[in-house]
Design a protein around this motif. Structure first.
Motif, PDB file in Angstrom:
ATOM      1  N   PRO A   1     -70.529  22.955   1.498  1.00 53.05           N
ATOM      2  CA  PRO A   1     -69.624  21.932   0.958  1.00 53.05           C
ATOM      3  C   PRO A   1     -69.783  20.584   1.665  1.00 53.05           C
TER       4      PRO A   1
ATOM      5  N   GLU B   1     -64.471  25.607   5.406  1.00 52.54           N
ATOM      6  CA  GLU B   1     -64.040  24.348   4.795  1.00 52.54           C
ATOM      7  C   GLU B   1     -63.581  23.343   5.845  1.00 52.54           C
ATOM      8  N   ASN B   2     -63.649  23.714   7.140  1.00 55.65           N
ATOM      9  CA  ASN B   2     -63.235  22.745   8.170  1.00 55.65           C
ATOM     10  C   ASN B   2     -64.257  22.569   9.290  1.00 55.65           C
TER      11      ASN B   2
ATOM     12  N   GLN C   1     -59.708  27.192  -0.596  1.00 56.81           N
ATOM     13  CA  GLN C   1     -60.166  25.923  -1.161  1.00 56.81           C
ATOM     14  C   GLN C   1     -59.125  24.809  -1.098  1.00 56.81           C
TER      15      GLN C   1
ATOM     16  N   GLN D   1     -56.456  27.282   6.214  1.00 58.00           N
ATOM     17  CA  GLN D   1     -57.821  27.678   6.549  1.00 58.00           C
ATOM     18  C   GLN D   1     -57.815  29.193   6.727  1.00 58.00           C
TER      19      GLN D   1
END
Length: 306
Positions: free
Chosen positions: A28, A79-80, A123, A128
């Motif tokens: 991503p 995602e982080n 998402q 998270q």
């Protein structure tokens, strides 16, 4: 594995000798970086490999490779943190990897009692967490910073093949199972929210539409893809046929509300637009084996990996 661009498709291939790819996911964060979860001997016996690949002018090359002592069946990017990935394995465990630390997994979480076929990082902003789905018929919720699962979701009566977070609704995920149902769960409430008897066959994959929070797609052993509107689940909103063997994975487009892709045990990848009278847009036949992994790039419009 191949990557392709829309329009006149050009594809680039990467070979992992002695491994069969089960899942592939674009980063991503970094355009051109992708991860592949793979196993020896079709996952029946032997070890697994997480291959992190880079696409450049020369083609697709290996950036990092991590081995595990059992087959790897799914992979999801953090995602982080752009360096972190989670894989799921045939030995019932999840592994957290860091591409900046090539020594081995940062963490291993083993609670599932059978193969873990699915893992997905949430998402929505502000959380998270990771969800996993297993052949032990349970889904589990994990905080990657905590050494044990936060919650276990029971209700399926068959193998869970796919667990996917809603991109719209915090704490909501879908699961697809060999019990022929699609189920919707909310991590804040125990028990299942919605049960959809989607196919008269095992459901191997599901995904959420990126533009409509009520719309999902399922792919099943009956060779079809079906669309489901959560406001009225009695009938599918579309039914896409054309594959000649089981549909292994389905993905909605990140750019078009009605566009989706599927891959199958018939060796093909197919692109569909369910809003059109003739929804099958394209069939790509560049694999000579079961096609199990599929993803659409968030960065490069029309770029696909399978």
């Amino acid at each position: 594995m191949s990557g392709a661009d829309g329009g006149a498709r050009r594809s680039q291939a990467f070979r992992l000798p002695g491994r069969h790819g089960y899942a592939v996911e674009f980063s991503p964060y970094l355009p051109g970086r992708l991860a592949c979860a793979a196993a020896q001997n079709y996952g029946i016996a032997g070890c697994g490999t997480l291959a992190v690949l880079e696409q450049n002018e020369a083609g697709i090359c290996l950036f990092r490779s991590f081995d595990w002592n059992d087959g790897l069946f799914d992979v999801t990017w953090s995602e982080n943190n752009e360096h972190v990935l989670v894989t799921s394995s045939g030995d019932g465990s999840l592994q957290i990897w860091d591409t900046a630390d090539p020594t081995g997994p940062l963490q291993v979480y083993k609670e599932h009692t059978q193969e873990v076929y699915s893992v997905d990082w949430s998402q929505t902003r502000g959380e998270q967490v990771v969800v996993s789905g297993s052949w032990d018929q349970t889904a589990k919720l994990w905080d990657p910073t905590v050494g044990r699962s936060l919650c276990t979701f029971k209700g399926h009566e068959g193998i869970i093949y796919s667990t996917i977070w809603s991109p719209h609704i915090p704490g909501c995920f879908a699961s697809a199972s060999g019990d022929q149902t699609l189920r919707i769960w909310d991590v804040k409430t125990p028990g299942v929210k919605v049960v959809i008897p989607g196919h008269q066959a095992e459901i191997l994959s599901c995904d959420w539409c990126k533009y409509d929070e009520n719309l999902l797609v399922t792919g099943a052993v009956d060779c079809s893809l079906k669309g489901w509107d959560l406001r009225n689940v009695r009938q599918p909103v579309f039914n896409l046929v054309g594959h000649t063997y089981a549909v292994r994975r389905v993905k909605f487009s990140p750019f078009h509300a009605t566009l989706l892709a599927s891959c199958s045990y018939d060796f093909t990848v197919r692109f569909w637009d369910f809003s059109k009278p003739n929804p099958l847009l394209e069939t790509v036949e560049h694999h000579t084996e079961f096609t199990c992994g599929l993803d659409l790039s968030l960065h490069n419009h029309g770029q696909v990996t399978d």
